[in-house]
Design a protein around this motif. Structure first.
Motif, PDB file in Angstrom:
ATOM      1  N   UNK A  50      39.895  25.029  48.706  1.00  0.00           N
ATOM      2  CA  UNK A  50      40.515  23.893  48.024  1.00  0.00           C
ATOM      3  C   UNK A  50      39.895  23.680  46.666  1.00  0.00           C
ATOM      4  N   UNK A  51      40.725  23.449  45.663  1.00  0.00           N
ATOM      5  CA  UNK A  51      40.272  23.012  44.353  1.00  0.00           C
ATOM      6  C   UNK A  51      40.424  21.504  44.288  1.00  0.00           C
ATOM      7  N   UNK A  52      39.317  20.784  44.100  1.00  0.00           N
ATOM      8  CA  UNK A  52      39.375  19.326  44.081  1.00  0.00           C
ATOM      9  C   UNK A  52      39.770  18.773  42.724  1.00  0.00           C
ATOM     10  N   UNK A  53      39.331  19.414  41.647  1.00  0.00           N
ATOM     11  CA  UNK A  53      39.597  18.901  40.299  1.00  0.00           C
ATOM     12  C   UNK A  53      39.525  20.039  39.300  1.00  0.00           C
ATOM     13  N   UNK A  54      40.224  19.851  38.190  1.00  0.00           N
ATOM     14  CA  UNK A  54      40.190  20.804  37.086  1.00  0.00           C
ATOM     15  C   UNK A  54      40.141  19.936  35.837  1.00  0.00           C
ATOM     16  N   UNK A  55      38.943  19.702  35.323  1.00  0.00           N
ATOM     17  CA  UNK A  55      38.724  18.733  34.251  1.00  0.00           C
ATOM     18  C   UNK A  55      38.295  19.397  32.955  1.00  0.00           C
ATOM     19  N   UNK A  56      38.821  18.872  31.847  1.00  0.00           N
ATOM     20  CA  UNK A  56      38.391  19.342  30.536  1.00  0.00           C
ATOM     21  C   UNK A  56      36.988  18.810  30.280  1.00  0.00           C
ATOM     22  N   UNK A  57      36.077  19.702  29.898  1.00  0.00           N
ATOM     23  CA  UNK A  57      34.675  19.342  29.732  1.00  0.00           C
ATOM     24  C   UNK A  57      34.270  19.218  28.268  1.00  0.00           C
ATOM     25  N   UNK A  58      35.045  19.806  27.365  1.00  0.00           N
ATOM     26  CA  UNK A  58      34.740  19.718  25.936  1.00  0.00           C
ATOM     27  C   UNK A  58      36.005  19.380  25.166  1.00  0.00           C
ATOM     28  N   UNK A  59      35.823  18.851  23.977  1.00  0.00           N
ATOM     29  CA  UNK A  59      36.953  18.563  23.092  1.00  0.00           C
ATOM     30  C   UNK A  59      36.753  19.367  21.824  1.00  0.00           C
ATOM     31  N   UNK A  60      37.749  20.083  21.422  1.00  0.00           N
ATOM     32  CA  UNK A  60      37.641  20.890  20.219  1.00  0.00           C
ATOM     33  C   UNK A  60      38.968  21.536  19.894  1.00  0.00           C
ATOM     34  N   UNK A  61      38.890  22.609  19.177  1.00  0.00           N
ATOM     35  CA  UNK A  61      40.095  23.320  18.768  1.00  0.00           C
ATOM     36  C   UNK A  61      40.837  23.845  19.992  1.00  0.00           C
ATOM     37  N   UNK A  62      42.143  23.807  19.989  1.00  0.00           N
ATOM     38  CA  UNK A  62      42.909  24.369  21.102  1.00  0.00           C
ATOM     39  C   UNK A  62      42.494  25.819  21.367  1.00  0.00           C
ATOM     40  N   UNK A  63      42.345  26.147  22.619  1.00  0.00           N
ATOM     41  CA  UNK A  63      41.946  27.499  23.011  1.00  0.00           C
ATOM     42  C   UNK A  63      40.447  27.716  23.009  1.00  0.00           C
ATOM     43  N   UNK A  64      39.668  26.680  22.659  1.00  0.00           N
ATOM     44  CA  UNK A  64      38.214  26.829  22.604  1.00  0.00           C
ATOM     45  C   UNK A  64      37.508  25.806  23.485  1.00  0.00           C
ATOM     46  N   UNK A  65      38.190  25.215  24.414  1.00  0.00           N
ATOM     47  CA  UNK A  65      37.602  24.175  25.245  1.00  0.00           C
ATOM     48  C   UNK A  65      37.170  24.715  26.602  1.00  0.00           C
ATOM     49  N   UNK A  66      36.092  24.134  27.109  1.00  0.00           N
ATOM     50  CA  UNK A  66      35.610  24.488  28.441  1.00  0.00           C
ATOM     51  C   UNK A  66      36.248  23.558  29.463  1.00  0.00           C
ATOM     52  N   UNK A  67      36.675  24.135  30.548  1.00  0.00           N
ATOM     53  CA  UNK A  67      37.227  23.390  31.672  1.00  0.00           C
ATOM     54  C   UNK A  67      36.344  23.647  32.879  1.00  0.00           C
ATOM     55  N   UNK A  69      36.414  23.520  37.013  1.00  0.00           N
ATOM     56  CA  UNK A  69      37.144  23.375  38.276  1.00  0.00           C
ATOM     57  C   UNK A  69      36.107  23.210  39.375  1.00  0.00           C
ATOM     58  N   UNK A  70      36.295  22.217  40.219  1.00  0.00           N
ATOM     59  CA  UNK A  70      35.398  22.033  41.355  1.00  0.00           C
ATOM     60  C   UNK A  70      36.216  22.114  42.632  1.00  0.00           C
ATOM     61  N   UNK A  71      35.556  22.517  43.694  1.00  0.00           N
ATOM     62  CA  UNK A  71      36.271  22.620  44.957  1.00  0.00           C
ATOM     63  C   UNK A  71      35.341  22.850  46.124  1.00  0.00           C
ATOM     64  N   UNK A  72      35.937  23.106  47.239  1.00  0.00           N
ATOM     65  CA  UNK A  72      35.193  23.355  48.469  1.00  0.00           C
ATOM     66  C   UNK A  72      35.907  24.454  49.246  1.00  0.00           C
ATOM     67  N   UNK A  73      35.099  25.290  49.867  1.00  0.00           N
ATOM     68  CA  UNK A  73      35.620  26.347  50.727  1.00  0.00           C
ATOM     69  C   UNK A  73      35.086  26.128  52.135  1.00  0.00           C
ATOM     70  N   UNK A  74      35.987  26.133  53.092  1.00  0.00           N
ATOM     71  CA  UNK A  74      35.616  26.017  54.497  1.00  0.00           C
ATOM     72  C   UNK A  74      35.794  27.389  55.138  1.00  0.00           C
TER      73      UNK A  74
END
Length: 146
Positions: A50-67, A69-74
């Motif tokens: 499961x992917x719980x979230x997919x959040x943008x972590x940086x703000x900058x030029x399009x195509x240069x941002x870090x995202x 994703x957090x989740x859990x595997x059972x």
């Protein structure tokens, strides 16, 4: 559900495990398990990612941002009902060693546990001992072109 990249990272490691001589059968969500149930296989592995979230972590030029994703595997070690839980714990612990201190690409797994067992909700006559992996995946913006 998780991104294809996170799913593929876990699937690759578990496919490698499945190739070992004493490995149990491994099945993922929405895969056919009927043969295992019909043959009353003593133990087998059922995986949910499961992917719980997919959040943008940086703000900058399009195509240069870090995202991020957090989740859990059972990773459920499915055991025939009334056979005890110790062997499930042994198998779950072994499976966690596939991921401990071993990042896969940009997937990091800083928290793991062998959780409480529970009746197999989707698989009658089975009991689940779950190995749980919390994970994070960092990605630089990549939007596929059609």
């Amino acid at each position: 559900m998780s991104s294809p990249e996170a799913f593929d990272a876990f699937k690759g490691a578990l496919d490698a495990y499945a190739g070992e001589p004493d490995a149990l059968s491994v099945r993922f969500e929405n895969e056919d398990c009927q043969d295992l149930l019909e043959n009353s296989v003593d133990r087998w592995i059922y995986v949910e990612i499961y992917g719980d979230a997919y959040d943008q972590d940086t703000m900058g030029a399009p195509g240069s941002n870090a995202w991020e994703e957090t989740g859990v595997t059972f990773i459920h070690v499915m055991m025939r009902k009334n056979t005890g839980s110790r062997m499930g714990r042994v198998v779950a612990n072994r499976l966690l060693y596939l991921f401990r201190e071993q990042p896969i690409g940009n997937l990091f797994m800083p928290r793991m546990s062998i959780g409480a067992g529970a009746p197999g909700k989707d698989f009658p006559n089975y009991f689940s001992m779950a190995a749980t992996i919390s994970w994070t995946r960092r990605d630089v913006t990549s939007i596929p072109t059609p």
